[in-house]
Design a protein around this motif. Structure first.
Motif, PDB file in Angstrom:
ATOM      1  N   HIS A  20       0.840  -1.509   0.330  1.00 37.05           N
ATOM      2  CA  HIS A  20       0.113  -0.186  -0.148  1.00 37.05           C
ATOM      3  C   HIS A  20       0.731   1.435   0.310  1.00 37.05           C
ATOM      4  CE1 HIS A  20      -3.549   2.752   0.989  1.00 37.05           C
ATOM      5  NE2 HIS A  20      -2.917   3.008   1.706  1.00 37.05           N
ATOM      6  N   ASP A  21       1.755   0.771   0.656  1.00 32.48           N
ATOM      7  CA  ASP A  21       3.112   2.830   0.781  1.00 32.48           C
ATOM      8  C   ASP A  21       4.172   1.970  -0.374  1.00 32.48           C
ATOM      9  OD1 ASP A  21       2.429   2.648   4.200  1.00 32.48           O
ATOM     10  OD2 ASP A  21       4.296   2.020   4.777  1.00 32.48           O
ATOM     11  N   SER A  22       3.769   1.608  -0.798  1.00 37.63           N
ATOM     12  CA  SER A  22       4.879   1.672  -2.140  1.00 37.63           C
ATOM     13  C   SER A  22       3.953   2.165  -3.787  1.00 37.63           C
ATOM     14  CB  SER A  22       5.685   0.582  -2.760  1.00 37.63           C
ATOM     15  OG  SER A  22       4.954  -0.587  -2.780  1.00 37.63           O
ATOM     16  N   SER A  23       1.952   1.370  -3.260  1.00 39.73           N
ATOM     17  CA  SER A  23       1.646   2.223  -4.447  1.00 39.73           C
ATOM     18  C   SER A  23       1.243   3.755  -3.813  1.00 39.73           C
ATOM     19  CB  SER A  23       0.094   1.494  -3.810  1.00 39.73           C
ATOM     20  OG  SER A  23      -1.033   1.949  -5.191  1.00 39.73           O
ATOM     21  N   ARG A  24       1.603   4.095  -3.111  1.00 39.60           N
ATOM     22  CA  ARG A  24       0.933   5.473  -2.715  1.00 39.60           C
ATOM     23  C   ARG A  24       2.284   6.393  -3.169  1.00 39.60           C
ATOM     24  NH1 ARG A  24      -0.995   6.779   3.094  1.00 39.60           N
ATOM     25  NH2 ARG A  24      -0.443   8.820   2.536  1.00 39.60           N
ATOM     26  N   ILE A  25       3.559   5.773  -2.798  1.00 42.56           N
ATOM     27  CA  ILE A  25       4.889   6.741  -3.352  1.00 42.56           C
ATOM     28  C   ILE A  25       4.541   7.215  -4.515  1.00 42.56           C
ATOM     29  CG2 ILE A  25       7.164   6.732  -3.377  1.00 42.56           C
ATOM     30  CD1 ILE A  25       6.890   5.202  -0.337  1.00 42.56           C
ATOM     31  N   PHE A  26       3.865   5.691  -5.637  1.00 42.47           N
ATOM     32  CA  PHE A  26       4.620   5.612  -6.784  1.00 42.47           C
ATOM     33  C   PHE A  26       3.420   6.189  -7.705  1.00 42.47           C
ATOM     34  CE2 PHE A  26       3.180   3.349 -10.818  1.00 42.47           C
ATOM     35  CZ  PHE A  26       3.961   4.281 -11.665  1.00 42.47           C
ATOM     36  N   GLN A  27       1.958   6.482  -6.419  1.00 39.97           N
ATOM     37  CA  GLN A  27       0.863   7.388  -8.014  1.00 39.97           C
ATOM     38  C   GLN A  27       1.698   8.731  -7.190  1.00 39.97           C
ATOM     39  OE1 GLN A  27      -1.331   6.185  -9.494  1.00 39.97           O
ATOM     40  NE2 GLN A  27      -2.310   8.128 -10.199  1.00 39.97           N
ATOM     41  N   PHE A  28       2.225   8.877  -5.757  1.00 41.63           N
ATOM     42  CA  PHE A  28       2.475  10.491  -6.092  1.00 41.63           C
ATOM     43  C   PHE A  28       3.498  11.023  -7.136  1.00 41.63           C
ATOM     44  CE2 PHE A  28       5.662  13.321  -4.005  1.00 41.63           C
ATOM     45  CZ  PHE A  28       4.680  14.335  -3.762  1.00 41.63           C
ATOM     46  N   TYR A  29       4.194  10.483  -7.166  1.00 43.01           N
ATOM     47  CA  TYR A  29       5.499  10.938  -8.703  1.00 43.01           C
ATOM     48  C   TYR A  29       4.782  10.510  -9.904  1.00 43.01           C
ATOM     49  CZ  TYR A  29       9.025  11.482  -4.822  1.00 43.01           C
ATOM     50  OH  TYR A  29      10.118  10.956  -3.732  1.00 43.01           O
ATOM     51  N   LEU A  30       3.643   9.239 -10.017  1.00 45.52           N
ATOM     52  CA  LEU A  30       3.018   9.746 -10.962  1.00 45.52           C
ATOM     53  C   LEU A  30       2.555  10.818 -11.132  1.00 45.52           C
ATOM     54  CD1 LEU A  30       2.660   7.737 -13.487  1.00 45.52           C
ATOM     55  CD2 LEU A  30       0.597   7.253 -12.326  1.00 45.52           C
ATOM     56  N   ASP A  31       1.674  11.124 -10.096  1.00 40.91           N
ATOM     57  CA  ASP A  31       0.675  12.420 -10.431  1.00 40.91           C
ATOM     58  C   ASP A  31       1.508  14.107 -10.494  1.00 40.91           C
ATOM     59  OD1 ASP A  31      -1.388  10.747 -10.319  1.00 40.91           O
ATOM     60  OD2 ASP A  31      -1.563  11.700  -7.738  1.00 40.91           O
ATOM     61  N   LYS A  32       3.197  13.309 -10.213  1.00 43.07           N
ATOM     62  CA  LYS A  32       3.756  14.294 -10.505  1.00 43.07           C
ATOM     63  C   LYS A  32       4.292  15.021 -11.705  1.00 43.07           C
ATOM     64  CE  LYS A  32       7.055  16.240  -6.717  1.00 43.07           C
ATOM     65  NZ  LYS A  32       6.645  17.299  -7.076  1.00 43.07           N
ATOM     66  N   THR A  33       4.208  13.910 -12.492  1.00 42.81           N
ATOM     67  CA  THR A  33       4.224  14.269 -13.794  1.00 42.81           C
ATOM     68  C   THR A  33       3.259  14.865 -15.259  1.00 42.81           C
ATOM     69  OG1 THR A  33       3.910  11.614 -14.666  1.00 42.81           O
ATOM     70  CG2 THR A  33       5.731  12.292 -13.756  1.00 42.81           C
ATOM     71  N   THR A  34       2.393  14.965 -14.153  1.00 39.30           N
ATOM     72  CA  THR A  34       1.292  15.131 -15.021  1.00 39.30           C
ATOM     73  C   THR A  34       1.114  16.068 -15.808  1.00 39.30           C
ATOM     74  OG1 THR A  34      -0.514  13.605 -13.669  1.00 39.30           O
ATOM     75  CG2 THR A  34      -1.469  15.075 -15.529  1.00 39.30           C
ATOM     76  N   PRO A  35       1.759  17.330 -15.387  1.00 40.65           N
ATOM     77  CA  PRO A  35       1.635  18.740 -16.107  1.00 40.65           C
ATOM     78  C   PRO A  35       2.420  19.024 -17.207  1.00 40.65           C
ATOM     79  CG  PRO A  35       2.539  19.099 -13.382  1.00 40.65           C
ATOM     80  CD  PRO A  35       2.088  17.672 -13.706  1.00 40.65           C
ATOM     81  N   HIS A  36       3.659  17.719 -16.762  1.00 35.24           N
ATOM     82  CA  HIS A  36       4.812  17.675 -17.462  1.00 35.24           C
ATOM     83  C   HIS A  36       4.597  16.991 -19.166  1.00 35.24           C
ATOM     84  CE1 HIS A  36       6.657  19.719 -14.225  1.00 35.24           C
ATOM     85  NE2 HIS A  36       6.385  19.237 -13.342  1.00 35.24           N
ATOM     86  N   LEU A  37       3.796  17.101 -20.394  1.00 30.30           N
ATOM     87  CA  LEU A  37       3.639  16.744 -21.130  1.00 30.30           C
ATOM     88  C   LEU A  37       4.599  16.325 -21.493  1.00 30.30           C
ATOM     89  CD1 LEU A  37       1.248  15.751 -22.684  1.00 30.30           C
ATOM     90  CD2 LEU A  37       1.627  17.737 -24.941  1.00 30.30           C
ATOM     91  N   VAL A  38       5.948  17.761 -22.693  1.00 27.83           N
ATOM     92  CA  VAL A  38       6.706  17.092 -23.218  1.00 27.83           C
ATOM     93  C   VAL A  38       7.887  16.417 -22.387  1.00 27.83           C
ATOM     94  CG1 VAL A  38       8.518  18.223 -24.675  1.00 27.83           C
ATOM     95  CG2 VAL A  38       6.500  19.135 -24.340  1.00 27.83           C
TER      96      VAL A  38
END
Length: 196
Positions: A20-38
């Protein structure tokens, strides 16, 4: 005997907590990439080049590459297709306009850009990992696979383009429309304030 049952349940609980913790950390960093399309797509293209170099260096894994190509074609079709197909049964969701007098409805993709990028990146990662296992290196005559993939690509794209023409939609937009407000009035008010 009770101690061994307790140990397995506590280890299962700690494993579930770690997952659960690793899934949350992965989702956190995945969400941080959302605005950086290029930057996201540049990273994916670098990964694709690494995969292509790996296949070229090893001179094998053509079945894996063919499967990757078919999967990518499937993702591309989902990316270019509208959420609700006008040829299918009408639904309660937004539909594409069919006449010029119809109300404007924005194009909504069946597969959003972020999910398209994520699935593409994940597919390249999995295919790259598969090149390290010899059981996936099935000997085939790769030019036949390549020709077959090109035929599939052109037939599928022809069908998709004909669908776009028939229903008059374009799946690409160049961002929000920008209006040039009253620039002259702001410049003239600035010169009037200097005169005062």
């Amino acid at each position: 005997m009770e101690g061994t049952g307790g140990d397995s349940s506590s280890s299962t609980a700690s494993l579930n907590q770690w997952r659960h913790d690793s899934s949350r950390i992965f989702q956190f960093y995945l969400d941080k990439t959302t605005p950086h399309l290029v930057y996201r797509w540049i990273g994916t293209f670098v990964l694709a080049i690494l995969y292509a170099l790996r296949v070229y260096y090893v001179q094998g894994f053509y079945i894996v590459s063919y499967g990757l190509g078919i999967y990518m074609l499937n993702l591309l079709i989902g990316f270019l297709s509208p959420l609700v197909d006008p040829e299918m049964e009408p639904s309660d969701g937004p539909l594409l306009p069919t006449k010029g007098s119809d109300e404007f409805k924005p194009f909504i993709r069946r597969l959003p850009e972020f999910k398209f990028w994520y699935a593409t990146t994940k597919a390249f990662c999995i295919a790259f990992c598969m090149t390290f296992f010899s059981m996936f290196d099935v000997p085939v005559f790769w030019p036949i696979l390549l020709c077959y993939w090109f035929v599939l690509f052109f037939l599928t794209m022809k069908r998709q383009i004909m669908h776009m023409i028939k229903h008059k939609y374009i799946p690409f937009s160049m961002g929000k429309q920008k209006y040039s407000g009253k620039k002259q009035s702001s410049a003239s008010s600035g010169s009037n304030s200097r005169a005062d």
